[in-house]
Design a protein around this motif. Structure first.
Motif, short mmCIF file in Angstrom:
data_model
loop_
_atom_site.label_atom_id
_atom_site.label_comp_id
_atom_site.label_asym_id
_atom_site.label_seq_id
_atom_site.Cartn_x
_atom_site.Cartn_y
_atom_site.Cartn_z
N ASP A 1 -8.28 3.48 7.43
CA ASP A 1 -7.38 3.31 6.49
C ASP A 1 -7.79 2.35 5.42
O ASP A 1 -8.78 1.50 5.58
CB ASP A 1 -5.85 2.95 7.01
CG ASP A 1 -5.89 1.66 7.64
OD1 ASP A 1 -6.84 1.02 7.86
OD2 ASP A 1 -4.80 1.25 8.38
N ALA A 2 -6.91 2.38 4.14
CA ALA A 2 -7.32 1.25 3.21
C ALA A 2 -7.29 -0.09 3.67
O ALA A 2 -7.89 -0.72 3.05
CB ALA A 2 -6.28 1.28 2.14
N VAL A 3 -6.18 -0.73 4.42
CA VAL A 3 -5.81 -2.16 4.78
C VAL A 3 -7.36 -2.51 5.70
O VAL A 3 -8.03 -3.50 5.56
CB VAL A 3 -4.63 -2.25 5.64
CG1 VAL A 3 -4.69 -3.40 6.16
CG2 VAL A 3 -3.62 -1.96 4.81
N THR A 4 -7.71 -1.40 6.71
CA THR A 4 -8.84 -1.84 7.53
C THR A 4 -10.12 -1.91 6.57
O THR A 4 -10.89 -2.91 6.92
CB THR A 4 -8.95 -0.85 8.58
OG1 THR A 4 -7.80 -0.74 9.31
CG2 THR A 4 -10.07 -1.23 9.55
N LEU A 5 -10.33 -0.91 5.66
CA LEU A 5 -11.49 -1.01 4.85
C LEU A 5 -11.20 -2.28 3.83
O LEU A 5 -12.48 -3.17 3.77
CB LEU A 5 -11.49 0.09 3.89
CG LEU A 5 -12.69 0.22 3.07
CD1 LEU A 5 -13.75 0.29 3.63
CD2 LEU A 5 -12.41 1.41 2.00
N ALA A 6 -10.18 -2.74 3.46
CA ALA A 6 -10.34 -3.95 2.93
C ALA A 6 -10.51 -5.17 3.59
O ALA A 6 -11.24 -6.24 3.29
CB ALA A 6 -8.63 -4.28 2.03
N ALA B 1 -4.51 -7.39 1.06
CA ALA B 1 -4.35 -6.44 2.20
C ALA B 1 -3.45 -6.75 3.10
O ALA B 1 -2.72 -5.89 3.70
CB ALA B 1 -5.71 -6.18 2.93
N TYR C 1 0.02 -6.11 1.33
CA TYR C 1 0.34 -4.44 1.53
C TYR C 1 0.36 -3.82 2.77
O TYR C 1 1.32 -3.02 2.79
CB TYR C 1 -1.30 -3.83 0.82
CG TYR C 1 -1.12 -2.11 0.79
CD1 TYR C 1 -0.42 -1.60 -0.31
CD2 TYR C 1 -1.53 -1.39 1.96
CE1 TYR C 1 -0.26 -0.19 -0.29
CE2 TYR C 1 -1.32 -0.22 1.69
CZ TYR C 1 -0.81 0.49 0.84
OH TYR C 1 -0.98 2.04 0.80
#
Length: 214
Positions: free
Chosen positions: A3-8, A45, A48
């Motif tokens: 997901d976007a948070v883990t990638l950030a 992150a 978010y």
């Protein structure tokens, strides 16, 4: 699927690592900007990933904290900032110790008791011990830095910040808070590397000189 948070979090960790990596040809300003970008991405992150119900309080705390930090950085003399930062590092270590003690005294409230067991699982106990030990080191380093105020005081401050970060990361790992694990781990790594570099500089050698001849 990531997901976007883990990638950030992963990108922020990479940026922070690059800012700490010793390099003879990298300007100091670029390293600071890289670290600032990693911190900003990590903060974004974290915000978010939070519940929108608490968003006004979170944004308000960020704005107030940033404003106070900017004001103190611009107006306060260095020796006062040093005392303030050292005190905060010691308080962070103390807070981690108190939180770990609360978890140890009431493990049922935090889900640390496995089904069919009467005590805290070994893996959880290891994290509790790590939290308390690193928090104690942070408190001790901050105290010595305050009373010593010698050449190694800056290195002790960096060590206190690093140990407080590792303590927060261990506690977050225990409570399964991935965002806090990332933030605490970055703070711990940054403080530890900076402490090593400062101690190395005091001896005429830094991390970048490792493996070189005298």
């Amino acid at each position: 699927m990531i997901d976007a948070v883990t990638l950030a979090w992963a990108v922020a960790a990479l940026l922070f690592f690059l800012s700490l990596w010793p390099s003879d040809g990298t300007p100091a300003r670029r390293q600071r900007n890289t670290a600032a970008a990693g911190i900003a991405l990590l903060s974004a992150a974290a915000v978010y990933g939070m519940d929108f119900i608490n968003m006004p309080e979170i944004v308000g705390a960020l704005v107030i904290g940033a404003a106070l930090g900017l004001l103190m950085a611009r107006e306060w003399p260095y020796h006062r900032l040093f005392v303030l930062m050292t005190g905060f590092a010691g308080l962070a270590g103390s807070a981690a110790i108190c939180a770990a003690a609360a978890v140890w005294l009431n493990p049922y409230a935090f889900g640390l008791i496995d089904q069919g067991s009467d005590g805290i699982a070994t893996r959880h106990m290891v994290m509790l011990v790590m939290t308390m030990s690193t928090g104690a080191v942070a408190c001790g380093a901050a105290f010595v830095a305050l009373i010593g105020r010698g050449v190694s005081s800056a290195a002790l401050l960096a060590l206190a910040i690093g140990m407080a970060g590792w303590s927060a990361a261990a506690l977050a790992f225990l409570l399964q808070n991935i965002g806090m694990v990332a933030a605490g781990g970055l703070a711990g790594a940054g403080g530890a590397v900076l402490a090593l570099r400062l101690w190395g500089r005091a001896r005429g050698r830094g991390i970048a000189d490792t493996g070189r001849g005298p």
